[in-house]
Design a protein around this motif. Sequence first.
Motif, PDB file in Angstrom:
ATOM      1  N   SER A 163       0.814  -1.218   0.000  1.00 49.87           N
ATOM      2  CA  SER A 163       0.000   0.000   0.000  1.00 49.87           C
ATOM      3  C   SER A 163       0.853   1.275   0.000  1.00 49.87           C
ATOM      4  N   SER A 165      -7.318   1.456   3.264  1.00 53.43           N
ATOM      5  CA  SER A 165      -7.917   1.351   1.933  1.00 53.43           C
ATOM      6  C   SER A 165      -7.103   2.148   0.914  1.00 53.43           C
ATOM      7  N   LYS A 183      -7.686   2.141  -2.216  1.00 53.14           N
ATOM      8  CA  LYS A 183      -8.668   2.690  -3.158  1.00 53.14           C
ATOM      9  C   LYS A 183      -9.194   4.037  -2.668  1.00 53.14           C
ATOM     10  N   TYR A 229      -6.630   6.624  -3.510  1.00 45.42           N
ATOM     11  CA  TYR A 229      -6.688   7.010  -4.924  1.00 45.42           C
ATOM     12  C   TYR A 229      -7.887   7.915  -5.200  1.00 45.42           C
ATOM     13  N   LEU A 230      -9.004   7.635  -4.545  1.00 48.41           N
ATOM     14  CA  LEU A 230     -10.174   8.514  -4.657  1.00 48.41           C
ATOM     15  C   LEU A 230      -9.846   9.896  -4.116  1.00 48.41           C
TER      16      LEU A 230
END
Length: 139
Positions: A5, A83, A85, A88-89
Amino acid sequence: MKYESQKVALPFFYGALLLFAVQLLVGLLAGTVYVLPNTLSELLPFNVLRMIHTNALIVWLLMGFFGAAYYLIPEEAERELHSPKLAYLQFGLFMFGALAAVVGYVFGIHEGREFLEQPLWIKAAIVVVALLFLYNISL
């Protein structure tokens, strides 16, 4: 890298470098418009260039901070991020807000207050980005 990560920090570093380059180029252009007022002052007035230049500084510093935290926190906590993701958001939302602010400055869609020129919805997006960061780091 010790943790998978930690790769999430890379877009943040690239984004910070890109925004730093934009800040430098816009600063050079602002200096040129200031010294030679007839150069592009009709297309991009000095006050718009100043807004882009000063706000780019704040955004690239924050983006670099987010990237550094996403790189260091997993190593110090000895576990993966909650997370990737979500990170990235966060990056996408932050870059979208920065680009939307620049477009707003160029086309005159801003509140006209020094250092607080962003429309309210961009300020709200920045708060969401900060909350996403705090949530992701805290867990």
